[in-house]
Enzyme design. Structure first.
Site, PDB file in Angstrom:
ATOM      1  N   GLY A 249       0.823  -1.208   0.000  1.00 24.46           N
ATOM      2  CA  GLY A 249       0.000   0.000   0.000  1.00 24.46           C
ATOM      3  C   GLY A 249       0.851   1.250   0.000  1.00 24.46           C
ATOM      4  N   HIS A 250       1.705   1.389  -1.014  1.00 26.64           N
ATOM      5  CA  HIS A 250       2.666   2.499  -1.013  1.00 26.64           C
ATOM      6  C   HIS A 250       1.974   3.858  -0.858  1.00 26.64           C
ATOM      7  CE1 HIS A 250       6.113   0.025  -2.027  1.00 26.64           C
ATOM      8  NE2 HIS A 250       5.531  -0.430  -3.118  1.00 26.64           N
ATOM      9  N   ASP A 251       1.276   4.275  -1.914  1.00 23.99           N
ATOM     10  CA  ASP A 251       0.812   5.663  -1.971  1.00 23.99           C
ATOM     11  C   ASP A 251      -0.292   5.961  -0.962  1.00 23.99           C
ATOM     12  OD1 ASP A 251       2.645   6.014  -3.947  1.00 23.99           O
ATOM     13  OD2 ASP A 251       1.207   6.087  -5.593  1.00 23.99           O
TER      14      ASP A 251
END
Length: 326
Positions: A249-251
């Site tokens: 869930g980077h961004d």
């Protein structure tokens, strides 16, 4: 986040699957008011990024101003977009797209950032999840910008976690390291949400299937399609991600930091970016206060808050509750 007025946010992005995930979290969250989307090259070309931002906004029924910005790095040669990660179109190669009537705001992204900060001094938060050329260009247009912006949250960089484009570099910073060093040292309140925490949040495709089934909407169907493609890349690369067929869930963690900062552990210090050579794109955090003889580490420069720990269970719960909400 408290029950105060929603935070006005300009979302600087290169959508991109995880960018789409973050956008829909932000649009769903009552504490966030997306007042503009500025686009850049990165996961896709800037032209495709702008096309995707308009399309995702239209699917969600939100006429958010969208601008086109940086098309290439400040200094280094540009890189080909990673189609094997996000698809040729940035959204997992959608089989078709519904028509819509949204069009771009004619201003360049940097000008839009400056205009909005002037119009709403002290109220705008910049959440930047791609290469940082738009923010660097905005600083060039208006050197007083750091005094007008409430906060900057950057998804990028890494301190201890291995990089994803080299052993030491994260992709967003590596794509435009000269711009990133300008942004990290501009003197505004800035937080770095990098791989040290984003690699701790793994979201399964089954969650996005649950969200799509709950809402039964073209926007969540599109997100599910994109995430399924994206998860295929990460599942091939990381066995622990493959075990749940998911993706990082980077961004979205940049927005979760905005809404739930209590879930993060921070360190503070000056961040510099290596611009050239084998370590290009490395984000180096000054973690000690000893007087270094090497120039460039003076303690007078305002520190960056760097996310180093994450309550990943709490973050996943916040994401799930927001996306399943009304």
């Amino acid at each position: 986040m408290s029950n105060s007025a929603p935070r006005k946010v300009i979302y600087d992005t290169d959508p991109g699957v995880d960018d789409a995930m973050a956008l829909y979290y932000a649009l769903a969250h009552p504490g966030i008011d997306i007042v503009g989307i500025t686009t850049t090259f990165g996961n896709v070309t800037v032209e495709q990024a702008a096309t995707n931002a308009l399309y995702l906004s239209a699917l969600a029924g939100r006429a958010v101003p969208v601008t086109r910005g940086a098309a290439r790095p400040w200094v280094k040669p540009g890189e080909a977009p990673p189609a094997h990660i996000h698809g040729d179109d940035g959204l997992g190669n959608l089989p078709q797209r519904a028509p819509h009537a949204l069009v771009l705001d004619p201003r360049p992204s940097a000008q839009f950032i400056v205009d909005m900060a002037r119009a709403h001094p002290g109220e705008i938060t910049l959440v930047a999840v791609g290469p940082l050329g738009n923010l660097a260009a905005a600083l060039l247009l208006e050197p007083q910008l750091p005094q007008w912006v409430q906060e900057v949250i950057v998804m990028g960089g890494t301190v201890l976690e291995p990089g994803n484009v080299s052993p030491v570099a994260e992709a967003n910073v590596w794509n435009d390291p000269h711009a990133a060093d300008i942004v990290f040292n501009a003197g505004w309140q800035i937080t770095m949400v990098g791989l040290d925490v984003t690699h701790r949040l793994i979201l399964p495709v089954s969650l996005f299937a649950r969200i799509a089934a709950h809402h039964q909407h073209s926007a969540t169907d599109t997100l599910l399609h994109a995430v399924n493609f994206y998860a295929g890349f990460y599942s091939d690369l990381y066995p622990h991600v493959a075990a749940i067929h998911g993706c990082f869930g980077h961004d979205v963690l940049a927005f979760i930091y905005l809404t739930n900062p209590e879930l993060f552990g921070l360190e503070h210090g000056r961040v510099r970016v290596i611009a050239d050579g084998l370590a290009q794109g490395q984000t180096v955090l000054r973690r000690k206060t000893i007087p270094y003889p090497q120039p460039g580490w003076d303690p007078q420069t305002p520190a960056t808050a760097v996310c180093m720990q994450l309550d990943h269970t709490g973050a996943a719960d916040v994401f799930t509750r927001t996306m399943l909400g009304d």
